[in-house]
Design an enzyme around this catalytic site. Sequence first.
Site, PDB file in Angstrom:
ATOM      1  N   LEU A  33       0.817  -1.219   0.000  1.00  0.00           N
ATOM      2  CA  LEU A  33       0.000   0.000   0.000  1.00  0.00           C
ATOM      3  C   LEU A  33       0.850   1.268   0.000  1.00  0.00           C
ATOM      4  CD1 LEU A  33      -2.741  -1.058   2.583  1.00  0.00           C
ATOM      5  CD2 LEU A  33      -2.761  -1.307   0.089  1.00  0.00           C
ATOM      6  N   GLU A  35       0.303   5.927  -0.749  1.00  0.00           N
ATOM      7  CA  GLU A  35      -0.658   7.031  -0.596  1.00  0.00           C
ATOM      8  C   GLU A  35      -1.797   6.958  -1.616  1.00  0.00           C
ATOM      9  OE1 GLU A  35      -1.014   9.324   1.758  1.00  0.00           O
ATOM     10  OE2 GLU A  35       0.693   8.516   2.846  1.00  0.00           O
ATOM     11  N   HIS A  37      -3.362   4.213  -2.619  1.00  0.00           N
ATOM     12  CA  HIS A  37      -4.382   3.349  -2.012  1.00  0.00           C
ATOM     13  C   HIS A  37      -5.079   4.080  -0.859  1.00  0.00           C
ATOM     14  CE1 HIS A  37      -1.405   0.227  -3.508  1.00  0.00           C
ATOM     15  NE2 HIS A  37      -2.509  -0.105  -4.134  1.00  0.00           N
ATOM     16  N   GLN A  61      -4.094 -12.612 -12.882  1.00  0.00           N
ATOM     17  CA  GLN A  61      -3.906 -11.417 -13.708  1.00  0.00           C
ATOM     18  C   GLN A  61      -2.437 -11.199 -14.097  1.00  0.00           C
ATOM     19  OE1 GLN A  61      -5.475  -8.805 -10.402  1.00  0.00           O
ATOM     20  NE2 GLN A  61      -4.054  -7.346 -11.269  1.00  0.00           N
ATOM     21  N   SER A 185       3.008   3.898  -7.508  1.00  0.00           N
ATOM     22  CA  SER A 185       2.730   2.535  -7.951  1.00  0.00           C
ATOM     23  C   SER A 185       3.497   1.592  -7.031  1.00  0.00           C
ATOM     24  CB  SER A 185       3.221   2.356  -9.390  1.00  0.00           C
ATOM     25  OG  SER A 185       3.393   0.981  -9.684  1.00  0.00           O
TER      26      SER A 185
HETATM   27  O1  PAF Z   1      -5.464  -2.585  -9.201  1.00  0.00           O
HETATM   28  C1  PAF Z   1      -5.181  -3.595  -8.519  1.00  0.00           C
HETATM   29  O2  PAF Z   1      -4.518  -3.522  -7.497  1.00  0.00           O
HETATM   30  C2  PAF Z   1      -5.686  -4.961  -8.965  1.00  0.00           C
HETATM   31  O3  PAF Z   1      -5.674  -5.070 -10.345  1.00  0.00           O
HETATM   32  C3  PAF Z   1      -7.081  -5.299  -8.395  1.00  0.00           C
HETATM   33  C4  PAF Z   1      -8.154  -4.358  -8.913  1.00  0.00           C
HETATM   34  C5  PAF Z   1      -7.047  -5.241  -6.875  1.00  0.00           C
HETATM   35  C6  PAF Z   1      -7.461  -6.710  -8.801  1.00  0.00           C
HETATM   36  O4  PAF Z   1      -6.549  -7.659  -8.345  1.00  0.00           O
END
Ligand code: PAF
Length: 280
Positions: A33, A35, A37, A61, A185
Amino acid sequence: MEVITTKHEIRRLVWDARCGGRRVGVVPTMGALHEGHLSLVQASAAACDMTIVTIFVNPSQFGPHEDFAKYPRDLAADVAQLVPHKVDALFAPPLDEIYRPGHSTFVDPPAVAEPLEGAFRPTHFRGVATIVLKLFQLIPADVAFFGQKDYQQSLVIRHMVEQLDLPIAIQVCPTIREPDGLALSSRNVYLNTDERQQALALYRALRKCVEQYRQGCSRVAELQGNMHSELLEAGIAGIDYAVVVDRNSLQPIDSANDDSVALIAARVGKTRLIDNLLFS
Ligand code: PAF
């Protein structure tokens, strides 16, 4: 803040809150996490009576050669960041709570998933759509919060929600940047000092592009060419795309307008970064 790891418990917590008339917000994350988030958490806390944060590094993903194994994971540090905020529960399930052995059902994502990231990471949005749909099932919240930094992801989720009639509102919050413009990021931790400096070219290229449009240039070929030049001058040769497209469909356009968006994906060293800027 309660830390919940089972599907049964999180669903129960959220249903009880909804039945009691409370408005519930969910902030889905993969942890590490920052800022960005926390700004989503704050948006949820301001708009909802209950805020749930999820942390789950979703294997489906990531492509076969991507950074799933080395993706930063530090639950204790994430919990410490959340504690001062108005978070009611953190849902941090283990892998097999979400994907049971033999899992074989996936979401075929909407058309907006096909260009850009979809072309370079062909199974990425299938994984994102699948996990987000699963999270929405487990956490039947009123509203879910996502960052504009992952612009195409936010469109994919919006379209999925609309097209599958999911009873949840999607709120997209502005990208949070370092003072020098670098978009926050979780992958920025991979950058060494020189690469971090180089990475500033992404936002610089986007800003110059929008500035040039505002000064009267709407020729997309020229705007895109200038973004490429800016990145190349900074020594960034691994450009996946640097484009100006329609902000709703992500389809190519010849002439930019207020409904355009500029998006970049480029590799700085070994780290792939994305960023974007809306024209209006
Ligand atoms: O943006 C993200 O962190 C991820 O793609 C998500 C939306 C939590 C899905 O895993």
